[in-house]
Design a protein around this motif. Structure first.
Motif, PDB file in Angstrom:
ATOM      1  N   GLY A   1      16.496  49.322  67.861  1.00  0.00           N
ATOM      2  CA  GLY A   1      17.454  48.658  68.729  1.00  0.00           C
ATOM      3  C   GLY A   1      18.895  48.760  68.298  1.00  0.00           C
ATOM      4  N   GLU A   2      19.195  49.582  67.301  1.00  0.00           N
ATOM      5  CA  GLU A   2      20.560  49.656  66.777  1.00  0.00           C
ATOM      6  C   GLU A   2      21.443  50.672  67.507  1.00  0.00           C
ATOM      7  OE1 GLU A   2      21.597  47.477  64.494  1.00  0.00           O
ATOM      8  OE2 GLU A   2      19.578  46.630  64.470  1.00  0.00           O
ATOM      9  N   ASN A   3      20.846  51.526  68.337  1.00  0.00           N
ATOM     10  CA  ASN A   3      21.581  52.591  69.038  1.00  0.00           C
ATOM     11  C   ASN A   3      22.386  53.459  68.078  1.00  0.00           C
ATOM     12  OD1 ASN A   3      20.658  52.051  71.562  1.00  0.00           O
ATOM     13  ND2 ASN A   3      22.579  51.311  72.388  1.00  0.00           N
ATOM     14  N   ASP A   4      21.820  53.768  66.935  1.00  0.00           N
ATOM     15  CA  ASP A   4      22.581  54.548  65.955  1.00  0.00           C
ATOM     16  C   ASP A   4      21.828  55.778  65.441  1.00  0.00           C
ATOM     17  OD1 ASP A   4      20.693  53.302  64.409  1.00  0.00           O
ATOM     18  OD2 ASP A   4      22.114  52.396  63.014  1.00  0.00           O
ATOM     19  N   CYS A   5      21.049  56.384  66.306  1.00  0.00           N
ATOM     20  CA  CYS A   5      20.353  57.607  65.895  1.00  0.00           C
ATOM     21  C   CYS A   5      20.701  58.735  66.855  1.00  0.00           C
ATOM     22  CB  CYS A   5      18.840  57.381  65.842  1.00  0.00           C
ATOM     23  SG  CYS A   5      18.045  57.219  67.451  1.00  0.00           S
TER      24      CYS A   5
ATOM     25  N   TYR B   1      12.666  54.946  73.626  1.00  0.00           N
ATOM     26  CA  TYR B   1      11.486  54.275  73.095  1.00  0.00           C
ATOM     27  C   TYR B   1      10.451  55.312  72.699  1.00  0.00           C
ATOM     28  CZ  TYR B   1      13.237  49.724  74.353  1.00  0.00           C
ATOM     29  OH  TYR B   1      13.986  48.579  74.409  1.00  0.00           O
TER      30      TYR B   1
ATOM     31  N   ASP C   1      21.076  52.863  76.623  1.00  0.00           N
ATOM     32  CA  ASP C   1      19.885  52.144  76.185  1.00  0.00           C
ATOM     33  C   ASP C   1      19.196  52.958  75.099  1.00  0.00           C
ATOM     34  OD1 ASP C   1      18.022  50.129  76.097  1.00  0.00           O
ATOM     35  OD2 ASP C   1      17.021  50.655  77.960  1.00  0.00           O
ATOM     36  N   ASN C   2      18.261  52.340  74.436  1.00  0.00           N
ATOM     37  CA  ASN C   2      17.506  53.031  73.398  1.00  0.00           C
ATOM     38  C   ASN C   2      16.451  53.947  73.999  1.00  0.00           C
ATOM     39  OD1 ASN C   2      18.102  50.186  71.937  1.00  0.00           O
ATOM     40  ND2 ASN C   2      18.076  51.861  70.501  1.00  0.00           N
TER      41      ASN C   2
ATOM     42  N   CYS D   1      19.477  58.314  70.551  1.00  0.00           N
ATOM     43  CA  CYS D   1      20.127  57.294  71.379  1.00  0.00           C
ATOM     44  C   CYS D   1      21.632  57.508  71.528  1.00  0.00           C
ATOM     45  CB  CYS D   1      19.901  55.900  70.791  1.00  0.00           C
ATOM     46  SG  CYS D   1      18.193  55.400  70.744  1.00  0.00           S
TER      47      CYS D   1
ATOM     48  N   PRO E   1      11.868  50.642  70.181  1.00  0.00           N
ATOM     49  CA  PRO E   1      13.087  51.451  70.163  1.00  0.00           C
ATOM     50  C   PRO E   1      13.070  52.372  68.951  1.00  0.00           C
ATOM     51  CG  PRO E   1      13.613  49.117  70.392  1.00  0.00           C
ATOM     52  CD  PRO E   1      12.149  49.217  70.112  1.00  0.00           C
ATOM     53  N   CYS E   2      13.457  53.613  69.137  1.00  0.00           N
ATOM     54  CA  CYS E   2      13.334  54.594  68.055  1.00  0.00           C
ATOM     55  C   CYS E   2      14.167  54.226  66.837  1.00  0.00           C
ATOM     56  CB  CYS E   2      13.695  55.984  68.542  1.00  0.00           C
ATOM     57  SG  CYS E   2      15.392  56.120  69.100  1.00  0.00           S
ATOM     58  N   CYS E   3      15.247  53.492  67.001  1.00  0.00           N
ATOM     59  CA  CYS E   3      16.075  53.130  65.848  1.00  0.00           C
ATOM     60  C   CYS E   3      16.170  51.607  65.737  1.00  0.00           C
ATOM     61  CB  CYS E   3      17.452  53.767  65.929  1.00  0.00           C
ATOM     62  SG  CYS E   3      18.301  53.496  67.497  1.00  0.00           S
TER      63      CYS E   3
END
Length: 107
Positions: free
Chosen positions: A69-73, A84, A81-82, A76, A65-67
């Motif tokens: 898995g935090e979904n905070d970028c 990848y 979903d994230n 996302c 996941p690019c961040c």
């Protein structure tokens, strides 16, 4: 640029020594790795650290996941979903001055 796995961390670096020192700086695992408080006089302690160098194919195909898995970028934001990214995409998004660096952490 190579990717090395040390413990739970994937680290982008040119050499394994650079990855190892980045792991030492970044990892809280190191604090708990060596508990020598119970070693008795005359005893020895041996610890093994495994460093794995990923293949070019793994760098091109493994995704995270690019961040983390935090979904905070920005990628996302607003998605369910994230997004990848491959290790190669993460490496290419950084400048040369940012290396060595941790690019992913295993959950």
């Amino acid at each position: 640029m190579n990717v090395f796995k040390i413990g739970r961390y994937w680290i982008a670096a040119n050499k394994p020594e650079q990855a190892y020192y980045e792991w030492l700086d970044y990892s809280s695992d190191f604090e708990n790795l060596f508990d020598l408080s119970e070693i008795k006089e005359g005893e020895e302690w041996t610890e093994e650290i495994t460093i794995k160098r990923l293949t070019s194919k793994q760098i091109d195909n493994e995704t995270v996941p690019c961040c983390n898995g935090e979904n905070d970028c920005d990628k996302c934001d607003g998605l369910n979903d994230n997004v990848y990214s491959t290790f190669r995409e993460i490496i290419e998004s950084k400048s040369e001055e940012e290396f060595p660096c941790v690019i992913a952490i295993e959950e």
